[in-house]
Motif scaffolding. Structure first.
Motif, PDB file in Angstrom:
ATOM      1  N   ARG A  84       0.814  -1.221   0.000  1.00  0.00           N
ATOM      2  CA  ARG A  84       0.000   0.000   0.000  1.00  0.00           C
ATOM      3  C   ARG A  84       0.851   1.276   0.000  1.00  0.00           C
ATOM      4  O   ARG A  84       0.308   2.371  -0.168  1.00  0.00           O
ATOM      5  N   TYR A  85       2.155   1.124   0.180  1.00  0.00           N
ATOM      6  CA  TYR A  85       3.056   2.280   0.179  1.00  0.00           C
ATOM      7  C   TYR A  85       4.354   1.948  -0.560  1.00  0.00           C
ATOM      8  O   TYR A  85       5.449   2.011   0.019  1.00  0.00           O
ATOM      9  N   CYS A  99      -0.072   5.550  -2.952  1.00  0.00           N
ATOM     10  CA  CYS A  99       0.051   5.157  -1.550  1.00  0.00           C
ATOM     11  C   CYS A  99      -1.209   5.577  -0.803  1.00  0.00           C
ATOM     12  O   CYS A  99      -1.524   6.762  -0.728  1.00  0.00           O
ATOM     13  N   GLY A 101      -4.405   4.053   2.309  1.00  0.00           N
ATOM     14  CA  GLY A 101      -4.989   3.001   3.132  1.00  0.00           C
ATOM     15  C   GLY A 101      -4.183   2.699   4.379  1.00  0.00           C
ATOM     16  O   GLY A 101      -3.097   3.217   4.616  1.00  0.00           O
ATOM     17  N   THR A 103      -2.113   0.206   6.959  1.00  0.00           N
ATOM     18  CA  THR A 103      -1.192  -0.919   6.901  1.00  0.00           C
ATOM     19  C   THR A 103      -0.667  -1.207   8.296  1.00  0.00           C
ATOM     20  O   THR A 103      -0.517  -0.283   9.116  1.00  0.00           O
ATOM     21  N   GLU A 132       2.441  -7.938   0.894  1.00  0.00           N
ATOM     22  CA  GLU A 132       1.053  -7.696   1.257  1.00  0.00           C
ATOM     23  C   GLU A 132       0.893  -7.699   2.777  1.00  0.00           C
ATOM     24  O   GLU A 132       1.792  -8.114   3.513  1.00  0.00           O
ATOM     25  N   GLU A 133      -0.273  -7.262   3.224  1.00  0.00           N
ATOM     26  CA  GLU A 133      -0.531  -7.183   4.657  1.00  0.00           C
ATOM     27  C   GLU A 133      -0.382  -8.545   5.341  1.00  0.00           C
ATOM     28  O   GLU A 133       0.163  -8.648   6.438  1.00  0.00           O
TER      29      GLU A 133
END
Length: 278
Positions: A84-85, A99, A101, A103, A132-133
């Motif tokens: 996300r970044y 970027c 959301g 995290t 990914e998360e």
């Protein structure tokens, strides 16, 4: 304020009050200071073939890469960013970073990598992995359960990259920089439980059955007889897709592993219980 907003406010105060603004990463002195991490790593473990460093603003990986490659030119330096970044990855590709959301890797949730660290580090970094998360969560969980070390999401980024890309590190001795442990107890508990769900060591059996005395104890006997640990039970009589004389039982069970979860599910089916999910 997020990090970008905080930086803007700091610069406003600099202009208004004459303060001296020092970036946390976009500063040559900061980069040089963070190079100590690479020096000390190779002093303690000169045998490593590669280092993995989380990337936010880029100061740490720039300093680490400069120092490590000066001491051991053949060493590989890998970066890891949150999906996300991915500001460093975008800058490498000549694209504007997208970027946004939430995290779990807040420590590297930087919308724009610093110009100074990027200019210094880009040519020295062999590859940047975008994770990914779930990768970061797994890294946090493994550090806590296997290494008995508490790491925040960004801090476990190096392990996250290894777990997500095992073939990339095959045959290497890899050093990972643990960059922080700023995670509160509630979030750590959430991450550990979520990892148990992913591994099917914690799951819910949704069972349709008759609403009559003894049903729940019979189901519990099957689960307990196979070593499943019942954590919670929800007994729902109001689900409209269940017959009026029936009920829906959501039984949360702790298991040893995925195979054990399947074993319990099959045993319930063999006893005639209708499972909607497992």
């Amino acid at each position: 304020l997020d990090f970008t907003g905080s930086t803007e406010e700091a610069k406003r105060l600099e202009a208004e009050k004459g303060y001296v603004f020092v970036s946390a990463f976009d500063d040559e002195g900061i980069v040089a200071g963070q190079g100590v991490c690479g020096i000390e790593f190779l002093e303690d473990a000169p045998e490593v073939d590669a280092l993995i460093v989380p990337i936010g603003g880029g100061g740490l990986i720039a300093g680490t890469a400069i120092a490590a490659k000066a001491m051991k030119p053949g060493i590989k330096v890998f970066g890891v960013e949150a999906a996300r970044y991915p500001s460093f990855t975008a800058k490498r590709a000549g694209l504007p970073p997208v970027c946004t959301g939430q995290t779990i890797a807040e420590g590297i949730a930087i919308k724009a990598v610093g110009d100074i660290p990027f200019g210094l580090a880009n040519a020295l970094i062999d590859e940047v992995f975008v994770c990914e998360e779930a990768d970061f969560e797994r890294g946090v969980s493994y550090m806590a359960t296997m290494e008995k070390t508490v790491c925040e999401g960004a801090g476990a980024g190096g392990l996250a990259a290894m777990l997500a890309n095992p073939e990339a590190f095959k045959g290497m001795k890899v050093g990972i920089e643990l960059t922080g442990g700023n995670i509160d107890a509630r979030m750590l508990a959430v991450v550990l439980n979520r990892e148990m769900v992913r591994e099917r060591r914690l799951l819910v059996y949704r069972i349709l059955g008759d609403d009559r005395p003894g049903m729940l104890s019979a189901m519990a006997a099957v689960i307990g007889g196979l070593g499943g640990n019942i954590i919670d039970v929800v007994h729902n009589r109001l689900a409209l897709d269940v017959p009026a004389k029936g009920a829906e039982f959501d039984i949360m069970v702790e298991t040893r592993d995925s195979a054990h979860a399947d074993e319990i599910g099959e045993a319930l089916k063999e006893r005639g219980y209708e499972l909607r999910m497992g």
